[in-house]
Design an enzyme around this catalytic site. Structure first.
Site, PDB file in Angstrom:
ATOM      1  N   GLU A 144       2.797   4.835   5.266  1.00 36.10           N
ATOM      2  CA  GLU A 144       1.590   5.088   5.300  1.00 36.10           C
ATOM      3  C   GLU A 144       1.248   6.685   4.748  1.00 36.10           C
ATOM      4  OE1 GLU A 144      -1.871   5.008   8.950  1.00 36.10           O
ATOM      5  OE2 GLU A 144       0.330   5.309   9.416  1.00 36.10           O
ATOM      6  N   LYS A 152      -6.653  -0.193   4.926  1.00 35.83           N
ATOM      7  CA  LYS A 152      -6.670  -0.660   6.472  1.00 35.83           C
ATOM      8  C   LYS A 152      -8.080  -0.997   6.800  1.00 35.83           C
ATOM      9  CE  LYS A 152      -4.931   1.233  10.512  1.00 35.83           C
ATOM     10  NZ  LYS A 152      -4.270   2.463  11.202  1.00 35.83           N
ATOM     11  N   CYS A 158       0.163   0.643   9.754  1.00 36.47           N
ATOM     12  CA  CYS A 158       0.291   1.311  11.178  1.00 36.47           C
ATOM     13  C   CYS A 158      -0.109   0.160  12.211  1.00 36.47           C
ATOM     14  CB  CYS A 158      -0.679   2.588  11.466  1.00 36.47           C
ATOM     15  SG  CYS A 158      -0.002   3.682  12.661  1.00 36.47           S
TER      16      CYS A 158
END
Length: 480
Positions: free
Chosen positions: A252, A305, A354
């Protein structure tokens, strides 16, 4: 039981509950801790039951989330005591779900065996509420302790929250066993154990994929340092160039700036046509917002995301002052819009950025249907939070997703835990924390859907909500 003794026991049980999660693997401690809590609440007043739930939750979540202190104090510049208070306040807020559930159960159900049974759906109700309200924060939900042990067999059938309920049922069984109520205890203990007998194979192999999982191990205080940016990119480029897999996965935000600002020559060096790579970076602009993304170098694929982290990636209303005080780069991000998998080397890889892998209900559509993902890919940067507990906890969540959907999960992280989890939830390869390198591994892609994936895709978590509320109403009537 005196009030002081009950309070001390609730706090101790909460600490014991934390010890059940990774890295210990002591799943049975989770059931024992919950049994101690249920024993306290069994004959408590509503106020005492609520206090027990609050203290249990406070001890459990403060000790299980203590690593948040590192991000606020070491990297955010918040004074040590203020950061500790912030962690305690978060734990106190989250423990309110358990206080409310247990307090209302004690108010509605008279003391005794029926109350203990009612604590099972009450516990699940609190877990579902914590997972859903205010965007949800189900970190170390009680079911995650059971990625190993007899309850793990329920994962492809009922998922992590179903396991929460079964663990609570087993805890109730221990309380009844202690009271000599064997007729009540036996089914409460045998039903969770039935997971050992359930069918477990619902997916089939789609072939092997060689993956290269990059772990650059760049300290968080150096990641956004402009003076070190070139050196960090050189490290990343060298690692990618050394990779041997058919697909290269980077962590990430490994390039911690909008991808459009990256020098074309550097971008060209990172791109290797013979080995497609997912690069963690940011897409977007100042006007529309920046999106935490992974981008397929040399291709058109990108994923942004969608489930953002409160305080770290979006600012809840009224908390701008707190977030700005920590000087978090790109602290108010936009949500992504792509859900489809990335097709590479005959497999379909579904990125999860994440803590998105905490929300199986968000990603389940990628685990059903003819174009379902064959591999889940988690990219993370946990350098904000140190290495103790946090990395093992997050790896355990990936193990639960693998069990629920019977898909392998590969993880590329900045400082750990970079690992491969097979479709039965077993960690088959892992790089040590804080080691710079590339984890070369082979992963077996899978096609097919588990029972849990099928009903979750159709109805979401609503069957669990409905079962919980109906059980509480029925038990209240039965206990009258």
């Amino acid at each position: 039981m005196s009030g002081a003794k009950a309070a001390a026991l609730a706090l101790g049980a909460g600490l014991l509950h934390t010890a059940a999660f990774a890295p210990t693997g002591a799943w049975w401690l989770q059931i024992l801790a919950l049994a101690l809590l249920f024993a306290i609440v069994e004959r408590a007043t509503p106020r005492a039951a609520a206090l027990a739930g609050a203290l249990f939750g406070l001890a459990w979540l403060a000790s299980g989330l203590w690593w948040l202190h590192i991000s606020m104090h070491q990297f955010g510049g918040i004074p040590w005591l203020a950061a500790a208070l912030a962690v305690a306040l978060l734990a106190a807020f989250l423990s309110g779900y358990y206080a409310l559930a247990l307090g209302l159960t004690a108010r509605w159900i008279a003391p005794g065996r029926w109350r203990v049974l009612a604590l099972v759906p009450a516990w699940l109700l609190a877990e579902l509420a914590r997972a859903s309200c205010f965007s949800g924060f189900p970190w170390i939900a009680s079911g995650y302790a059971h990625t190993v042990g007899p309850l793990a067999g329920w994962a492809p059938w009922l998922g992590v929250y179903g396991i929460c309920a079964l663990a609570a049922l087993a805890a109730a069984g221990l309380v009844w066993l202690k009271r000599g109520a064997v007729a009540w205890a036996a089914p409460a203990l045998l039903v969770p154990l039935a997971g050992l007998l359930l069918p477990q194979d619902f997916t089939s192999s789609t072939g092997k994929l060689a993956v290269s999982l990059v772990q650059p191990s760049i300290p968080q205080d150096q990641k956004f340092d402009a003076a070190r940016f070139s050196a960090n990119l050189e490290t990343l480029a060298s690692l990618i160039e050394s990779a041997r897999g058919r697909a290269v996965i980077t962590p990430e935000s490994v390039v911690p700036l909008p991808l459009a600002e990256l020098d074309p020559a550097t971008l060209a060096r990172l791109s290797r046509p013979e080995r497609p790579a997912l690069l963690g970076s940011f897409l977007g602009n100042e006007h529309d917002g920046f999106v935490n993304s992974v981008v397929a170098l040399g291709g058109s694929y990108h994923y942004g995301k969608r489930h953002l982290l409160p305080f770290g990636e979006f600012i809840p209303p009224g908390f701008g002052w707190f977030v700005h005080a920590m000087n978090i780069p790109l602290d108010d991000q936009a949500r992504g819009d792509h859900q489809r998998p990335w097709a590479v080397a005959g497999q379909r890889l579904r990125p999860l950025i994440c803590y998105e892998d905490l929300f199986g209900e968000d990603i389940v559509q990628s685990a059903v249907g003819p174009d379902a993902a064959t591999v889940f890919v988690n990219v993370s940067n946990l350098a904000w939070f140190g290495t103790l507990m946090i990395q093992d906890q997050h790896l355990q969540f990936s193990q639960m997703r693998a069990l629920e959907f019977q898909r392998p999960v590969v993880r590329s992280t900045n400082t750990g835990a970079t690992a491969v989890v097979d479709h039965h939830g077993l960690v088959t390869a892992r790089l040590p924390a804080l080691v710079r390198g590339v984890l070369e591994a082979e992963v077996d892609g899978r096609a097919g859907s588990t029972p849990y994936a099928r009903w979750l895709a159709a109805w979401g978590l609503w069957p669990l909500w409905a079962a919980t509320l109906l059980a509480l109403l029925g038990l209240r009537r039965a206990a009258q």
